[in-house]
Design a protein around this motif. Structure first.
Motif, PDB file in Angstrom:
ATOM      1  N   PHE A   1      57.419  44.535   3.239  1.00  0.00           N
ATOM      2  CA  PHE A   1      57.520  43.509   4.274  1.00  0.00           C
ATOM      3  C   PHE A   1      56.856  42.212   3.830  1.00  0.00           C
ATOM      4  CE2 PHE A   1      55.395  41.330   7.833  1.00  0.00           C
ATOM      5  CZ  PHE A   1      56.501  40.957   8.574  1.00  0.00           C
ATOM      6  N   VAL A   2      57.554  41.103   4.070  1.00  0.00           N
ATOM      7  CA  VAL A   2      57.029  39.760   3.814  1.00  0.00           C
ATOM      8  C   VAL A   2      57.176  38.968   5.111  1.00  0.00           C
ATOM      9  CG1 VAL A   2      57.277  37.640   2.493  1.00  0.00           C
ATOM     10  CG2 VAL A   2      57.691  39.857   1.389  1.00  0.00           C
ATOM     11  N   PRO A   3      56.096  38.392   5.641  1.00  0.00           N
ATOM     12  CA  PRO A   3      56.197  37.651   6.910  1.00  0.00           C
ATOM     13  C   PRO A   3      57.238  36.543   6.839  1.00  0.00           C
ATOM     14  CG  PRO A   3      53.901  37.999   6.293  1.00  0.00           C
ATOM     15  CD  PRO A   3      54.716  38.417   5.116  1.00  0.00           C
ATOM     16  N   CYS A   4      57.755  36.190   7.992  1.00  0.00           N
ATOM     17  CA  CYS A   4      58.748  35.116   8.076  1.00  0.00           C
ATOM     18  C   CYS A   4      58.158  33.800   7.584  1.00  0.00           C
ATOM     19  CB  CYS A   4      59.213  34.930   9.522  1.00  0.00           C
ATOM     20  SG  CYS A   4      60.220  36.264  10.178  1.00  0.00           S
ATOM     21  N   SER A   5      58.972  33.043   6.881  1.00  0.00           N
ATOM     22  CA  SER A   5      58.584  31.681   6.533  1.00  0.00           C
ATOM     23  C   SER A   5      58.756  30.826   7.786  1.00  0.00           C
ATOM     24  CB  SER A   5      59.477  31.169   5.406  1.00  0.00           C
ATOM     25  OG  SER A   5      60.832  31.067   5.853  1.00  0.00           O
TER      26      SER A   5
END
Length: 331
Positions: free
Chosen positions: A32-36
């Motif tokens: 998971f990568v947080p939203c830009s």
């Protein structure tokens, strides 16, 4: 970790075999990568214990626990609409023409892109359990779309991973009808005080009972008149209460007080191991017994015992959806 409250069960293809370390590496490719600031949605795997830089796959008593994270940004539709209308009015005042549908669509996209950095952010965590010995996947989701997303990510992450929804020889609705009519639930199970019955004719009438005894003539008459049970509250072995649906989902799962006595001691403050052991230990016994009560799992190429033709129609959409799920990847 998230609590298993609503679960959908899958059968893992027996040819799939990976070690926990291989699963860890695979999940890392879909971390998971947080939203830009300008991104509406993001999803991926996170640490089930909630510890930064911890493992993505935890093993508790031989059961593998994972956690899927979904982050989404929500913009009030009324705000976007007002901004679009303001810009459309400005264009009309400046040029003397009204923006068409295509231009308004582009205006909406521009406004959404500009407002996203200010949008509310929501997070949803989905607990996932892989039983490597029983070849079973359990997803803590109450709807097929959410479970499908988790399964799709697993298929992308884990080499050779393939699953299919569990089907039984007897359709749950047929079994629930028999249990309610005879008031003889399968051994080890009891019928509780909630159920929903739906008519299969054009009326689509719905009857719901909540906190109400179900061993009454009225319930039997509804079934005799053709109403189909779509959900039924039950308890297994005085240890786990749940609601069985016509789609073979388990909802509103509650681990009763007696289950806590068997939880292994844990010196960790987060109680992750104890919670995981209770959930997997109890469901690991409940699910096989429930499947057995429904005639056992259906083998590939066979058909479940169905309701009469007039009653089978409402299930057509659900069957079509299940078929779409099974055909969506080369399982």
């Amino acid at each position: 970790m998230s609590v298993f409250k609503n679960v959908i069960v899958y059968r893992i293809e027996t040819t799939w075999s990976q070690s926990l370390d291989q699963v860890e590496l695979g999940l890392g490719t879909q971390r998971f990568v947080p939203c830009s600031p300008s991104q509406e949605r993001s999803a991926g795997w996170v640490e089930p214990r909630g510890e930064d830089n911890g493992p993505l796959a935890e093993s508790v008593a031989g059961q593998w626990l994972l956690e899927f994270m979904i982050e989404s940004k929500t913009l009030p539709a009324s705000v976007v609409r007002r901004k679009v209308e303001e810009r459309a009015a400005q264009i009309e005042a400046t040029t003397g023409r009204k923006p068409g549908k295509k231009e308004k669509k582009e205006l909406k996209e521009d406004v959404t892109h500009e407002l996203l950095p200010l949008a509310f952010t929501r997070h949803a965590r989905v607990a996932v359990w892989i039983d490597p010995k029983a070849h079973r996947l359990v997803v803590n989701a109450s709807n097929a779309a959410r479970a499908d997303e988790v399964v799709t990510s697993l298929v992308k992450s884990l080499d050779g991973f393939a699953v299919a929804l569990v089907n039984t020889q007897i359709e749950p609705a047929v079994a629930m009808s028999e249990w309610l009519s005879s008031q003889e639930p399968p051994a080890g199970f009891t019928i509780d005080r909630e159920c929903e019955l739906k008519a299969t004719d054009e009326s689509k009438a719905v009857v719901r009972y909540a906190k109400h005894p179900l061993d009454i003539d009225e319930v039997r008459q509804h079934i005799a008149d053709g109403k189909r049970p779509t959900r039924l509250a039950m308890t297994w072995d005085d240890r786990v209460s749940f609601e069985l649906t016509e789609g073979l989902q388990l909802r509103k799962i509650v681990f009763l007080e007696g289950t806590l006595d068997d939880a292994p001691a844990s010196g960790k403050e987060d109680n992750f191991d104890a919670d995981a052991a209770i959930a997997t230990g109890e469901l690991g016994q409940l699910v096989p017994e429930l499947l057995e009560a429904l005639g056992g799992e259906m083998r590939l190429g066979t058909a479940a015992v169905a309701a009469p033709a007039a009653e089978a129609a409402p299930k057509a959409d659900a069957d079509a959806e299940a078929a779409l799920v099974d055909d969506s990847a080369p399982f």
